[in-house]
Design a protein around this motif. Structure first.
Motif, mmCIF file in Angstrom:
data_model
loop_
_atom_site.group_PDB
_atom_site.id
_atom_site.type_symbol
_atom_site.label_atom_id
_atom_site.label_comp_id
_atom_site.label_asym_id
_atom_site.label_seq_id
_atom_site.Cartn_x
_atom_site.Cartn_y
_atom_site.Cartn_z
ATOM 1 N N ALA A 51 47.051 49.291 -41.974
ATOM 2 C CA ALA A 51 46.887 48.709 -43.303
ATOM 3 C C ALA A 51 46.350 47.305 -43.096
ATOM 4 O O ALA A 51 46.586 46.691 -42.052
ATOM 5 C CB ALA A 51 48.222 48.665 -44.035
ATOM 6 N N SER A 52 45.607 46.815 -44.051
ATOM 7 C CA SER A 52 45.046 45.478 -43.901
ATOM 8 C C SER A 52 45.331 44.646 -45.134
ATOM 9 O O SER A 52 45.469 45.155 -46.237
ATOM 10 C CB SER A 52 43.537 45.563 -43.659
ATOM 11 N N ASN A 53 45.435 43.368 -44.935
ATOM 12 C CA ASN A 53 45.587 42.384 -45.997
ATOM 13 C C ASN A 53 44.681 41.229 -45.607
ATOM 14 O O ASN A 53 44.996 40.474 -44.693
ATOM 15 C CB ASN A 53 47.046 41.956 -46.118
ATOM 16 N N TRP B 35 43.153 37.297 -51.756
ATOM 17 C CA TRP B 35 43.630 38.286 -50.796
ATOM 18 C C TRP B 35 43.377 39.686 -51.324
ATOM 19 O O TRP B 35 43.536 39.938 -52.513
ATOM 20 C CB TRP B 35 45.118 38.076 -50.508
ATOM 21 N N GLN B 36 42.975 40.584 -50.450
ATOM 22 C CA GLN B 36 42.682 41.963 -50.852
ATOM 23 C C GLN B 36 43.285 42.901 -49.820
ATOM 24 O O GLN B 36 43.213 42.646 -48.625
ATOM 25 C CB GLN B 36 41.165 42.150 -50.914
ATOM 26 N N GLN B 37 43.876 43.997 -50.282
ATOM 27 C CA GLN B 37 44.458 44.975 -49.363
ATOM 28 C C GLN B 37 43.601 46.218 -49.309
ATOM 29 O O GLN B 37 42.961 46.586 -50.243
ATOM 30 C CB GLN B 37 45.857 45.372 -49.827
#
Length: 66
Positions: free
Chosen positions: A27-29, A64-66
């Motif tokens: 997962a990324s943030n 910020w984007q996930q």
């Protein structure tokens, strides 16, 4: 978590300690403040230089984007 210390924060590589089949998820943030809305980005997991999993997405916010 880096149990067993098999992930290197300096290279970004995880070295499997035992031969076998591994399940990998990520997962990324990401902070998009240096990108413009509408730009694309690509996050990859690689095995021996070959892309195995990737997340190709479009910037929809400069925060910020996930």
């Amino acid at each position: 978590m880096n149990q067993g210390s098999h992930y290197s924060t300096s290279t970004g590589r995880f070295t499997c300690p035992v031969d076998g089949v591994y399940g990998v998820a990520f997962a990324s943030n990401c902070n998009m403040s240096s990108m413009s809305v509408g730009n694309n980005f690509n996050i990859q997991t690689r095995k021996n230089g070959t892309s195995q999993l990737y997340n190709y997405d479009t910037v929809f916010t400069t925060a910020w984007q996930q």
